[in-house]
Write a protein that holds these residues in place. Structure first.
Motif, PDB file in Angstrom:
ATOM      1  N   ASP A  94      -1.015   6.035   7.984  1.00 15.93           N
ATOM      2  CA  ASP A  94      -1.915   5.784   6.867  1.00 15.93           C
ATOM      3  C   ASP A  94      -2.326   7.144   6.309  1.00 15.93           C
ATOM      4  O   ASP A  94      -3.115   7.871   6.920  1.00 15.93           O
ATOM      5  N   ASN A 105       0.852  -1.191   0.000  1.00 13.79           N
ATOM      6  CA  ASN A 105       0.000   0.000   0.000  1.00 13.79           C
ATOM      7  C   ASN A 105       0.887   1.240   0.000  1.00 13.79           C
ATOM      8  O   ASN A 105       1.433   1.605   1.038  1.00 13.79           O
ATOM      9  N   GLN A 133       0.882   4.017   2.794  1.00 13.50           N
ATOM     10  CA  GLN A 133       1.217   3.708   4.181  1.00 13.50           C
ATOM     11  C   GLN A 133       2.725   3.746   4.379  1.00 13.50           C
ATOM     12  O   GLN A 133       3.485   3.247   3.540  1.00 13.50           O
TER      13      GLN A 133
END
Length: 101
Positions: free
Chosen positions: A68, A47, A50
């Protein structure tokens, strides 16, 4: 004799030049009267929004936390979660994040 002395000096100089202490390179910002620095940062491979980072505030290192940038949440190692509103270090870490579109 002179050649061996020159070689010895050259080897000594080589060791002296290669034995350099590592420098602590940090990305720092002033926010609300506090100096916040990113000590180390690693982006998630899965991701891209992140980050896992260690941040210092006024010279005091915080434990590693997960940032995040989409949800704008900071999750510490002990499981506590904080929003970017309560902790300005999240905005600094995520300033490196550019939204892909």
């Amino acid at each position: 004799m002179l050649k061996s002395l020159i070689k010895l000096c050259a080897i000594g100089l080589l060791f002296w030049l290669t034995n350099v202490d590592p420098v602590r390179a940090e990305f720092c910002r002033q926010t609300d009267g506090h100096r916040i620095c990113i000590v180390s940062i690693k982006r998630s491979a899965k991701n891209f929004w992140q980050y896992q980072a260690i941040v210092s505030t006024d010279g005091i290192d915080r434990p590693s936390a997960s940032y995040d940038c989409r949800a704008r949440l900071i999750t510490e190692a002990d499981g506590n979660t904080a929003s970017f509103r309560s902790r300005p270090d999240g905005k600094i870490v995520c300033s490196l994040y550019r939204r892909r579109g």
